[in-house]
Design an enzyme around this catalytic site. Sequence first.
Site, PDB file in Angstrom:
ATOM      1  N   THR A 140       1.020  -0.889   0.233  1.00  0.00           N
ATOM      2  CA  THR A 140       0.301  -0.640   0.162  1.00  0.00           C
ATOM      3  C   THR A 140       0.880   1.329   0.048  1.00  0.00           C
ATOM      4  O   THR A 140       2.037   0.835   0.274  1.00  0.00           O
ATOM      5  CB  THR A 140      -0.632   0.166   1.146  1.00  0.00           C
ATOM      6  OG1 THR A 140      -1.423   1.030   0.934  1.00  0.00           O
ATOM      7  CG2 THR A 140       0.183   0.158   2.173  1.00  0.00           C
ATOM      8  N   THR A 190       1.563  -1.106   6.217  1.00  0.00           N
ATOM      9  CA  THR A 190       1.617  -1.928   4.519  1.00  0.00           C
ATOM     10  C   THR A 190       2.356  -3.497   5.115  1.00  0.00           C
ATOM     11  O   THR A 190       2.813  -3.853   5.989  1.00  0.00           O
ATOM     12  CB  THR A 190       1.996  -1.091   3.710  1.00  0.00           C
ATOM     13  OG1 THR A 190       2.509  -1.363   2.771  1.00  0.00           O
ATOM     14  CG2 THR A 190       4.066  -0.385   4.796  1.00  0.00           C
ATOM     15  N   GLY A 193      -1.651  -8.083   4.406  1.00  0.00           N
ATOM     16  CA  GLY A 193      -3.074  -7.549   4.834  1.00  0.00           C
ATOM     17  C   GLY A 193      -3.825  -8.389   5.606  1.00  0.00           C
ATOM     18  O   GLY A 193      -4.271  -7.934   6.891  1.00  0.00           O
TER      19      GLY A 193
END
Length: 258
Positions: A140, A190, A193
């Site tokens: 991300t 980040t 996930g």
Amino acid sequence: MVEPALVCHGGAGHGARDQPGVDIASAAGWDVLTSGGTALQAVLDAVMIMEDDTRLNAGTGGRMRDDGSVQLDAAVATSDGRLGMVMAIEETPNPILVAAELLDEPFHALAGEGARTWADSKGVQRAPVVGSPRPIASDTVGAIAREQSGALAVASSTGGCTGRPPGRVGDTPLWGSGLWCDANIGVAATGIGESIIEELLSYRVAAEHQRNGGDLAAALNWGIDQFSPDIQVGLIALDTSNSGLGLANTGMPWAAQL
């Protein structure tokens, strides 16, 4: 009045070739802060630049799901308690703008086509997102800023993971997992996930920061240590002192203006 500050990252698993995009985003956010702008505007400007950078996994650089679609997630939070989250939205080059539109609504999260239709009503650009040809990604982009009043804001955006099913949501837009913001600290995560969600990582790092008396480096190291080395994870954080830091157990381009 306190000193402004900003921290940005370009995603766990990324390397030096992606650092320039993070540096440009950091400079843009810093320009907002040093001109007397808000922490919210600073993180939005920084994240939008990274969403527009196809080298990074957010916005225009989003990854394709297993049906070929590009579904994006983003979230924004502020230290005065506002929160906006958008999940699995398509045809949205800058999903962070949709999340920002939710900050002053009576609801916090929207997903899928409902999110895109609502974004249309707010005038957020609808446009095709081709996505990135890079085969694998689970990261991300994010930014945290502190304005001259001392207020904090956090913004995160992701293009998801290659080959995941449509509708899959990672940590990025999830309050407490992918991001946290209160009157003392902002945190953004980040990496993988699902693992970050299981650890409720951003909230727990903020709690560790409070528990240990405000040692930001110790709190981030504690957070990274919750994962085995084979699980890629990174963190950035900024508190109300002059502390701002990025840390990862893998490559992670990041930049700070303190």
